[in-house]
Design a protein around this motif. Structure first.
Motif, PDB file in Angstrom:
ATOM      1  N   MET B 121       0.805  -1.230   0.000  1.00 23.34           N
ATOM      2  CA  MET B 121       0.000   0.000   0.000  1.00 23.34           C
ATOM      3  C   MET B 121       0.840   1.284   0.000  1.00 23.34           C
ATOM      4  O   MET B 121       0.584   2.193  -0.785  1.00 23.34           O
ATOM      5  N   PRO B 122       1.867   1.379   0.848  1.00 25.00           N
ATOM      6  CA  PRO B 122       2.635   2.647   0.839  1.00 25.00           C
ATOM      7  C   PRO B 122       3.616   2.772  -0.324  1.00 25.00           C
ATOM      8  O   PRO B 122       4.264   3.798  -0.454  1.00 25.00           O
ATOM      9  N   LYS B 125       1.147   3.336  -6.431  1.00 22.62           N
ATOM     10  CA  LYS B 125       0.269   4.470  -6.723  1.00 22.62           C
ATOM     11  C   LYS B 125      -1.170   4.048  -6.455  1.00 22.62           C
ATOM     12  O   LYS B 125      -1.975   4.835  -5.963  1.00 22.62           O
ATOM     13  N   HIS B 126      -1.468   2.797  -6.778  1.00 22.98           N
ATOM     14  CA  HIS B 126      -2.784   2.245  -6.496  1.00 22.98           C
ATOM     15  C   HIS B 126      -2.683   0.723  -6.564  1.00 22.98           C
ATOM     16  O   HIS B 126      -1.706   0.193  -7.110  1.00 22.98           O
ATOM     17  N   SER B 127      -3.672   0.037  -5.997  1.00 24.09           N
ATOM     18  CA  SER B 127      -3.635  -1.427  -6.080  1.00 24.09           C
ATOM     19  C   SER B 127      -5.054  -1.979  -6.049  1.00 24.09           C
ATOM     20  O   SER B 127      -5.998  -1.289  -5.635  1.00 24.09           O
TER      21      SER B 127
END
Lengths: 176, 563
Positions: B121-122, B125-127
């Motif tokens: 997550m960190p 950019k997106h998942s």
């Protein structure tokens, strides 16, 4: 005491979105004082009011970082009492046997609180208001013995017709 | 038409123009692999998933297109993490596809289950975690769009096994619905006018070009702006090749190991025009003393970069290319004679080849890099690892080719160069690709030599072997009283190792053999390993100690007597 700032963010109601928000805030080294998240008038959009320990310049940056999350649709920062209303709900369970009951109920009424549960030894008061007001009520109830407090953390809303179009996708502050 | 999840992934890859993917099969992607083999997509079998992510990253940096890597669940997915973080820190567009345990086992600690969307997550950019095959077509479409648009970055798609097998009606969407995602492209015209006014009023303007110039393909516009006002152009490490480095106005790299004249230019300019860069601590040194006489203009596509590290006097949020196109006609042509003459004189002085000639006749890394530069005419795609080798490469190779330097800047990932070079070579089979590595970093992803051979990639690998983890040793020398705590590192016999892989190799220790060895390597059509036994305790100069002002550089003559 550290300064705190209140931020409103709107986000798509999808799995994991809150985790993304929390992950970003943690990674950027901000401390969360409270988070309140719930559905809104728009289907599939949730609204979050976050209180963070930070100063004004950090608030701006965290707002921009929030806005960067793909599922976050809007962010409003720079909320002050003249621009917005803040309300928090608290349930406060206080020691109150028959001898103290009326005194506690009277205090609650002064703060426009309601008694929502009465037991042989306790009273539970529901109070809403600004953080300061809740703080004062709890302070005044302490001599009776506060057993438990559940607070929602504040929710915030802009005053008047301002609709909270805050940080647009291109990072500029749009009209409020 | 009903397709399986695996077919939808492959159809989407084809529609997104993907012709090569880097990956490693496993239990949770077996269905995807069973489908992939029937598609016109070349799959490169790496020897460790980390290399798949770096190769996808290298491919993306070299082309500007989205690089794709695939790994199975659990350890396959976690092995991608370093590569994904590397891509994230350097804004490189990759799509990582991971297998996941079946949806009915999610959250039960099933065999090879790991929460890879949570873990990454960190650093993404997106998942996406795909729990319904019907969502897969638009997720694939979104993933590629998000990865490459705005400020690019890695996107991860985690696909449970049963979703890969499930069927649904396939319809690849034309449109994307992302209410919260609108990358800013056009700069505000009023701000661009103010930017032009500031430039026209400045006496000593300096451009600092970052990776954003390359990502937005604004090289021509940068050159046009620089030449219009005779503005000198310094770059960050990742901004290298934004302007041809042999160009008259190019000053080279700034920062911790930047050229003295480039750092001095920052300290002396009265206007610093920062294009697509993020004021990394390696660039600014001590922020309070950075560019003390300058007004700062910051152009960036990411609003969250504005004021993150340095508060600019003017910020223009937008795509660098579009901002420059609007800006250039507003900038008055001029010569800035005094400012530029002075700078170019000191540039000549500091980049003088004599500065790195050994006094003892031994081979040094700068000599090796400069020879590779000469032999390739500055036109190779250089892929550097991390540490001293990286800084020497950045200093002594003058990159004239666009996207001519691929290197891990933000994360500083050792072991990056060899697998990233595979991605570069996959994109450009005929290009001259050199991987310059240290003996430490090379041993971190050395297993990829097998991939290079299997794929017949003609990568030239130059190992700068000094027997140390050199950059840490240099810090130990300067700041820890020469206590070389665990930095001496042994190497295998690289000639025998290369031979075992079937790669021609040569060891060079005499400067007299340097030129012929490099030229010979260039003549060999396939991969080559060149091991250079370089001066063991050589340092990268100049050096700005961490946290110091970029005016406070440690130079060679201050450390070495008679140098």
């Amino acid at each position: 005491m550290k300064t705190t700032k209140t931020i409103i963010a709107w986000m798509e109601d999808k799995p994991g979105v809150l985790a993304r928000v929390a992950s970003m805030i943690r990674r950027r080294n901000y401390n969360v004082v409270s988070l309140a998240v719930a559905p809104t008038e728009t289907p599939a959009i949730s609204r979050m009011t976050a209180v963070l320990e930070c100063d004004a310049s950090q608030e701006k940056l965290v707002g921009l970082q929030l806005r960067k999350l793909v599922n976050v649709t809007n962010v409003v920062t720079d909320l002050t009492p003249d621009k917005a209303i803040f309300r928090e709900l608290a349930l406060i369970k206080v020691n109150a046997d028959a001898s103290k009951r009326s005194e506690v109920i009277h205090l609650a009424e002064v703060f426009r609180g309601q008694v929502v549960d009465v037991g042989p030894q306790t009273l539970t008061i529901e109070a809403t208001g600004t953080q300061d007001k809740i703080d004062s009520l709890i302070e005044l109830l302490k001599p009776f013995g506060v057993r438990e407090v559940a607070r929602t953390g504040p929710v915030a809303m802009l005053r008047g017709t301002a609709n909270g179009r805050g940080i647009s996708g291109n990072g500029r502050k749009a009209e409020q | 038409m009903k397709l399986t999840g695996a077919q939808i992934v492959c159809e989407a890859l084809v529609r997104e123009g993907v012709d090569v993917v880097f990956g490693y099969p496993g239990g949770a992607v077996i269905k995807l692999y069973d489908t992939l083999i029937d598609y016109p997509i070349h799959h490169v079998l790496v020897r460790h998933e980390q290399a798949a992510a770096h190769a996808a990253d290298g491919y993306a940096r070299a082309t500007g297109k989205v690089g794709v890597c695939i790994a199975t669940s659990g350890p396959g997915a976690t092995n991608l993490v370093t590569g994904i973080a590397t891509a994230y820190m350097d804004s490189s567009p990759i799509v990582a596809i991971t297998g996941q345990v079946p949806t009915n086992l999610l959250g039960r600690d099933a065999f090879q289950e790991v929460d890879i969307t949570g873990i990454t997550m960190p650093i993404t950019k997106h998942s996406y975690l795909v729990t319904d095959v019907r969502e897969l077509p638009h997720i694939m479409k979104e993933a590629f769009y998000i990865a490459r648009s705005g400020r690019p970055g890695p996107v991860l798609i985690d696909i449970p096994k049963d979703v890969q097998a499930a069927e649904t009606e396939f319809d690849y969407p034309d449109e994307i619905e992302l209410p919260g995602y609108e990358p800013p492209l056009e700069g505000d015209p009023q701000l661009i006018q103010r930017m032009a006014d500031m430039i026209n009023a400045a006496e000593r303007p300096l451009i600092l070009a970052g990776h954003g110039v390359i990502l937005s393909e604004a090289e021509e516009e940068l050159l046009a702006l620089a030449e219009r006002g005779n503005f000198p152009v310094a770059t960050t490490l990742l901004g290298i090749s934004a302007i041809p480095e042999t160009h008259r106005l190019a000053l080279g790299m700034v920062g911790m190991h930047g050229w003295k004249h480039a750092n001095q230019a920052i300290q002396r300019c009265d206007l610093l025009i920062v294009l697509g860069a993020r004021f990394s601590d390696r660039v600014t040194g001590k922020i309070s003393t950075f560019a003390p006489d300058a007004k700062i203009i910051h152009v960036d596509i990411d609003p969250a970069e504005i004021g993150k590290n340095v508060e600019p006097d003017l910020a223009v949020v937008g795509d660098v290319k579009r901002v420059l196109r609007a800006l250039i006609p507003l900038v008055q042509p001029r010569l800035c004679v005094e400012w530029i003459t002075d700078l170019l004189r000191s540039k000549q002085q500091y980049q003088d080849p004599q500065a790195f000639q050994p006094k003892n006749g031994r081979l040094t890394s700068p000599m090796v890099i400069r020879e590779i530069w000469r032999a390739t005419g500055g036109q190779a795609i250089m892929v550097s690892d991390v540490g001293q080798n990286q800084m020497w490469e950045a200093q002594y190779y003058f990159h004239d080719r666009r996207r001519g330097l691929i290197t891990s800047g933000g994360l500083g990932t050792m072991g990056f160069a060899v697998p990233a070079a595979m991605g570069v070579q996959a994109a450009y089979p005929d290009a001259t690709v050199w991987a310059t590595v240290g003996d430490g970093g090379f041993q971190m992803t050395i297993q990829e030599l097998a991939t290079i051979v299997q794929e017949k990639y003609p990568i030239k690998i130059a190992i700068l072997n000094n027997g140390y983890l050199g950059m840490v040793r240099q810090w130990q020398q300067f700041f820890f009283e020469r206590r070389y705590a665990f930095t001496p590192i042994s190497s295998p016999d690289y000639l025998k190792l290369a031979e075992a892989y079937g790669i021609p190799a040569k060891r060079v220790s005499d400067p007299a053999d340097l030129r012929s060895s490099v030229e010979e390597a260039m003549r060999i059509p396939g991969p080559v390993v060149l091991e250079f036994l370089v001066e063991r305790e050589d340092n990268v100069y100049p050096m700005v100690p961490a946290g110091a002002s970029i005016s406070e550089m440690i130079e060679r003559h201050m450390v070495e007597e008679g140098a």
